[in-house]
Design a protein around this motif. Structure first.
Motif, PDB file in Angstrom:
ATOM      1  N   ILE A   6      -4.900  -5.860 -32.716  1.00  0.00           N
ATOM      2  CA  ILE A   6      -6.088  -6.451 -33.344  1.00  0.00           C
ATOM      3  C   ILE A   6      -7.002  -5.360 -33.885  1.00  0.00           C
ATOM      4  N   ALA A   7      -7.188  -4.283 -33.116  1.00  0.00           N
ATOM      5  CA  ALA A   7      -8.026  -3.172 -33.582  1.00  0.00           C
ATOM      6  C   ALA A   7      -7.444  -2.546 -34.844  1.00  0.00           C
ATOM      7  N   LEU A   8      -6.141  -2.339 -34.876  1.00  0.00           N
ATOM      8  CA  LEU A   8      -5.500  -1.777 -36.073  1.00  0.00           C
ATOM      9  C   LEU A   8      -5.640  -2.705 -37.272  1.00  0.00           C
ATOM     10  N   LEU A   9      -5.523  -3.989 -37.037  1.00  0.00           N
ATOM     11  CA  LEU A   9      -5.700  -4.957 -38.117  1.00  0.00           C
ATOM     12  C   LEU A   9      -7.123  -4.922 -38.661  1.00  0.00           C
ATOM     13  N   LEU A  10      -8.101  -4.816 -37.794  1.00  0.00           N
ATOM     14  CA  LEU A  10      -9.490  -4.724 -38.240  1.00  0.00           C
ATOM     15  C   LEU A  10      -9.742  -3.445 -39.032  1.00  0.00           C
ATOM     16  N   ILE A  11      -9.190  -2.336 -38.556  1.00  0.00           N
ATOM     17  CA  ILE A  11      -9.347  -1.070 -39.277  1.00  0.00           C
ATOM     18  C   ILE A  11      -8.700  -1.163 -40.654  1.00  0.00           C
ATOM     19  N   LEU A  12      -7.513  -1.729 -40.734  1.00  0.00           N
ATOM     20  CA  LEU A  12      -6.838  -1.885 -42.015  1.00  0.00           C
ATOM     21  C   LEU A  12      -7.624  -2.789 -42.956  1.00  0.00           C
ATOM     22  N   THR A  13      -8.193  -3.858 -42.427  1.00  0.00           N
ATOM     23  CA  THR A  13      -8.998  -4.767 -43.242  1.00  0.00           C
ATOM     24  C   THR A  13     -10.209  -4.052 -43.815  1.00  0.00           C
ATOM     25  N   VAL A  14     -10.874  -3.255 -43.007  1.00  0.00           N
ATOM     26  CA  VAL A  14     -12.046  -2.507 -43.483  1.00  0.00           C
ATOM     27  C   VAL A  14     -11.639  -1.505 -44.549  1.00  0.00           C
ATOM     28  N   MET A  15     -10.518  -0.817 -44.336  1.00  0.00           N
ATOM     29  CA  MET A  15     -10.059   0.159 -45.322  1.00  0.00           C
ATOM     30  C   MET A  15      -9.726  -0.506 -46.655  1.00  0.00           C
ATOM     31  N   VAL A  16      -9.067  -1.641 -46.617  1.00  0.00           N
ATOM     32  CA  VAL A  16      -8.721  -2.358 -47.848  1.00  0.00           C
ATOM     33  C   VAL A  16      -9.985  -2.838 -48.547  1.00  0.00           C
ATOM     34  N   HIS A  17     -10.947  -3.335 -47.781  1.00  0.00           N
ATOM     35  CA  HIS A  17     -12.198  -3.806 -48.361  1.00  0.00           C
ATOM     36  C   HIS A  17     -12.947  -2.654 -49.049  1.00  0.00           C
ATOM     37  N   MET A  18     -12.993  -1.484 -48.410  1.00  0.00           N
ATOM     38  CA  MET A  18     -13.671  -0.335 -49.006  1.00  0.00           C
ATOM     39  C   MET A  18     -12.951   0.115 -50.275  1.00  0.00           C
ATOM     40  N   ARG A  19     -11.635   0.105 -50.260  1.00  0.00           N
ATOM     41  CA  ARG A  19     -10.867   0.505 -51.446  1.00  0.00           C
ATOM     42  C   ARG A  19     -11.103  -0.475 -52.599  1.00  0.00           C
ATOM     43  N   ASN A  20     -11.153  -1.767 -52.284  1.00  0.00           N
ATOM     44  CA  ASN A  20     -11.406  -2.765 -53.319  1.00  0.00           C
ATOM     45  C   ASN A  20     -12.791  -2.587 -53.921  1.00  0.00           C
ATOM     46  N   ARG A  21     -13.786  -2.284 -53.080  1.00  0.00           N
ATOM     47  CA  ARG A  21     -15.140  -2.057 -53.597  1.00  0.00           C
ATOM     48  C   ARG A  21     -15.169  -0.854 -54.524  1.00  0.00           C
ATOM     49  N   LYS A  22     -14.454   0.225 -54.142  1.00  0.00           N
ATOM     50  CA  LYS A  22     -14.410   1.420 -54.975  1.00  0.00           C
ATOM     51  C   LYS A  22     -13.741   1.120 -56.313  1.00  0.00           C
ATOM     52  N   LEU A  23     -12.621   0.401 -56.281  1.00  0.00           N
ATOM     53  CA  LEU A  23     -11.924   0.054 -57.526  1.00  0.00           C
ATOM     54  C   LEU A  23     -12.769  -0.855 -58.406  1.00  0.00           C
ATOM     55  N   LYS A  24     -13.476  -1.798 -57.800  1.00  0.00           N
ATOM     56  CA  LYS A  24     -14.337  -2.696 -58.562  1.00  0.00           C
ATOM     57  C   LYS A  24     -15.468  -1.916 -59.229  1.00  0.00           C
ATOM     58  N   ARG A  25     -16.059  -0.963 -58.497  1.00  0.00           N
ATOM     59  CA  ARG A  25     -17.133  -0.151 -59.068  1.00  0.00           C
ATOM     60  C   ARG A  25     -16.614   0.691 -60.230  1.00  0.00           C
ATOM     61  N   MET A  26     -15.422   1.274 -60.072  1.00  0.00           N
ATOM     62  CA  MET A  26     -14.841   2.071 -61.154  1.00  0.00           C
ATOM     63  C   MET A  26     -14.553   1.210 -62.376  1.00  0.00           C
ATOM     64  N   LEU A  27     -14.058  -0.005 -62.161  1.00  0.00           N
ATOM     65  CA  LEU A  27     -13.782  -0.914 -63.267  1.00  0.00           C
ATOM     66  C   LEU A  27     -15.072  -1.288 -63.998  1.00  0.00           C
ATOM     67  N   GLU A  28     -16.124  -1.572 -63.248  1.00  0.00           N
ATOM     68  CA  GLU A  28     -17.405  -1.912 -63.866  1.00  0.00           C
ATOM     69  C   GLU A  28     -17.947  -0.752 -64.692  1.00  0.00           C
ATOM     70  N   GLU A  29     -17.795   0.493 -64.187  1.00  0.00           N
ATOM     71  CA  GLU A  29     -18.237   1.670 -64.936  1.00  0.00           C
ATOM     72  C   GLU A  29     -17.449   1.823 -66.229  1.00  0.00           C
ATOM     73  N   GLN A  30     -16.141   1.630 -66.159  1.00  0.00           N
ATOM     74  CA  GLN A  30     -15.316   1.756 -67.357  1.00  0.00           C
ATOM     75  C   GLN A  30     -15.639   0.659 -68.371  1.00  0.00           C
ATOM     76  N   MET A  31     -15.887  -0.554 -67.881  1.00  0.00           N
ATOM     77  CA  MET A  31     -16.232  -1.631 -68.803  1.00  0.00           C
ATOM     78  C   MET A  31     -17.585  -1.375 -69.461  1.00  0.00           C
ATOM     79  N   ALA A  32     -18.541  -0.824 -68.712  1.00  0.00           N
ATOM     80  CA  ALA A  32     -19.849  -0.491 -69.282  1.00  0.00           C
ATOM     81  C   ALA A  32     -19.703   0.604 -70.340  1.00  0.00           C
ATOM     82  N   GLU A  33     -18.868   1.611 -70.053  1.00  0.00           N
ATOM     83  CA  GLU A  33     -18.614   2.661 -71.047  1.00  0.00           C
ATOM     84  C   GLU A  33     -17.953   2.077 -72.289  1.00  0.00           C
TER      85      GLU A  33
END
Length: 95
Positions: free
Chosen positions: A25-52
């Protein structure tokens, strides 16, 4: 009735099983947090590229085509081609 012999006592087996489940369960929670952080980073990069891209489209709207050319290494990139030209047709033919 025959008595079954366990390597570990039954109570120790259940504690080990609970510990194993807790680790999973702890590993699953850690993996979920890591995926969520990666998705936020990718979304921010996409928004920056679309603004450019929107800014580039606004700036380049008056020009037929805009290119980025690096003469030292012989590299060029098409930044914008107006939709009303035949430049896109020629571009796709050369590829």
């Amino acid at each position: 009735m025959t008595e079954m012999k366990y390597i570990f006592p039954k109570q120790l087996q259940s504690v080990a099983a609970l510990a194993f489940i807790a680790v999973l369960i702890a590993l699953l929670l850690i993996l979920t947090v890591m995926v969520h952080m990666r998705n936020r980073k990718l979304k921010r990069m996409l928004e920056e590229q679309m603004a450019e891209r929107r800014l580039l489209d606004k700036i380049c709207s008056d020009f037929t085509a805009v290119y980025y050319v690096e003469l030292n290494i012989g590299f060029f990139e098409i930044l914008h081609i107006n939709d009303g030209t035949n430049a896109k047709k020629n571009e796709s033919e050369t590829v």
